[in-house]
Design an enzyme around this catalytic site. Structure first.
Site, short mmCIF file in Angstrom:
data_model
loop_
_atom_site.label_atom_id
_atom_site.label_comp_id
_atom_site.label_asym_id
_atom_site.label_seq_id
_atom_site.Cartn_x
_atom_site.Cartn_y
_atom_site.Cartn_z
N GLY A 137 22.46 -49.79 21.05
CA GLY A 137 23.01 -51.42 21.82
C GLY A 137 22.78 -51.88 23.41
O GLY A 137 22.30 -50.18 24.00
N GLN A 190 24.37 -52.90 32.46
CA GLN A 190 22.71 -52.00 31.91
C GLN A 190 21.55 -52.21 32.33
O GLN A 190 21.01 -51.98 32.39
CB GLN A 190 22.79 -51.14 30.32
CG GLN A 190 24.41 -50.58 30.45
CD GLN A 190 23.99 -49.54 28.77
OE1 GLN A 190 24.12 -50.71 27.48
NE2 GLN A 190 23.13 -48.66 28.61
N CYS A 249 24.55 -42.56 25.60
CA CYS A 249 24.29 -43.64 25.98
C CYS A 249 23.00 -44.11 27.19
O CYS A 249 22.76 -42.51 28.16
CB CYS A 249 26.04 -43.84 27.17
SG CYS A 249 25.50 -45.28 28.16
N LEU A 250 22.08 -44.52 26.78
CA LEU A 250 21.22 -45.39 27.89
C LEU A 250 20.95 -44.70 29.48
O LEU A 250 20.41 -44.52 29.96
CB LEU A 250 20.36 -46.08 27.15
CG LEU A 250 20.20 -46.26 25.89
CD1 LEU A 250 20.01 -48.05 25.27
CD2 LEU A 250 19.11 -46.19 25.34
N HIS A 306 31.51 -49.14 21.87
CA HIS A 306 31.01 -48.84 23.58
C HIS A 306 30.57 -49.48 23.93
O HIS A 306 30.74 -49.75 25.67
CB HIS A 306 30.09 -47.75 23.07
CG HIS A 306 28.77 -47.06 23.66
ND1 HIS A 306 28.34 -46.06 24.27
CD2 HIS A 306 27.47 -47.52 24.73
CE1 HIS A 306 28.22 -45.55 24.77
NE2 HIS A 306 27.28 -46.29 25.14
N GLU A 307 30.54 -50.85 23.50
CA GLU A 307 29.21 -51.96 25.06
C GLU A 307 31.02 -52.39 25.33
O GLU A 307 31.01 -53.38 26.28
CB GLU A 307 28.57 -53.13 23.66
CG GLU A 307 27.64 -52.42 23.23
CD GLU A 307 26.55 -51.21 23.80
OE1 GLU A 307 26.32 -51.50 25.80
OE2 GLU A 307 26.16 -50.64 23.41
N HIS A 312 31.90 -50.69 28.75
CA HIS A 312 30.36 -50.77 29.26
C HIS A 312 30.85 -52.31 30.02
O HIS A 312 30.63 -52.05 31.42
CB HIS A 312 29.23 -50.89 28.73
CG HIS A 312 28.65 -49.50 29.07
ND1 HIS A 312 27.81 -49.33 30.08
CD2 HIS A 312 27.88 -49.67 27.29
CE1 HIS A 312 27.37 -47.90 29.25
NE2 HIS A 312 26.78 -48.80 27.58
ZN ZN Z 1 26.08 -47.23 26.85
#
Ligand code: ZN
Length: 164
Positions: free
Chosen positions: A47, A52, A90-91, A132-133, A136
């Site tokens: 995701g 991000q 997490c990216l 999670h998103e 963010h």
């Molecule tokens: Zn993340």
């Protein structure tokens, strides 16, 4: 379409609350297309939230393997049920994974790319990704939800689906 650069800590945009989208205009549609391309540019990406990729707007895309992509504008978690311990990465915090509690099931709502309201009831990885998103977009990272930073560790090759 374009593959966008993923912002990583300590980029301040990750700590800002993203703005609500008022109209899903051409620029938002292009953002969604670019986010989908960026999401699928690498296996193991589950995701992405718009902040991000450097855009402080409430847009998220989620791609669970073998399932249809989910696009949510102005997402909100309206219901959480249960609790389970998960490993999460997490990216924007590359190379690490930590343990935290997430809900067993969540209900999320938001707008689809066509502007129509969407409600999603989810469990498992999708529920985790929705939480999670949405976090963010509120400037919250999974490390903020960890009870102890002692469980933060380097990603091992056997870890999968850690890029949310
Ligand atoms: Zn993340």
């Amino acid at each position: 379409m374009a593959i966008l650069t993923i912002r990583t800590l300590p980029d301040p945009i990750l700590r800002q609350k993203a703005k609500r989208v008022r109209t899903i205009d051409r620029s938002v549609k292009k953002l969604i297309a670019d986010m989908l391309e960026t999401l699928h540019a690498d296996d193991g990406r589950v995701g992405l939230a718009a902040n991000q990729v450097g855009v402080s707007l409430r847009v998220t895309v989620i791609g669970i393997p073998d399932e249809e992509d989910i696009i949510l504008v102005n997402p909100e978690i309206v219901r959480r049920k249960g609790e389970r311990l998960v490993n999460e990465g997490c990216l924007s915090i590359p190379g690490y994974i930590g343990q935290l509690y997430r809900a067993e099931t969540v209900t999320a709502k938001g707008l689809g790319p066509d502007g129509k309201e969407v409600r999603i009831k989810a469990e498992g990885l999708l529920a985790q990704a929705l939480e999670h998103e949405t976090d963010h977009l509120n400037g919250i990272l999974y490390i903020d939800r960890m009870e102890s930073m002692d469980t933060l560790r380097k990603i091992e090759p056997e870890d999968t689906q850690t890029g949310i």
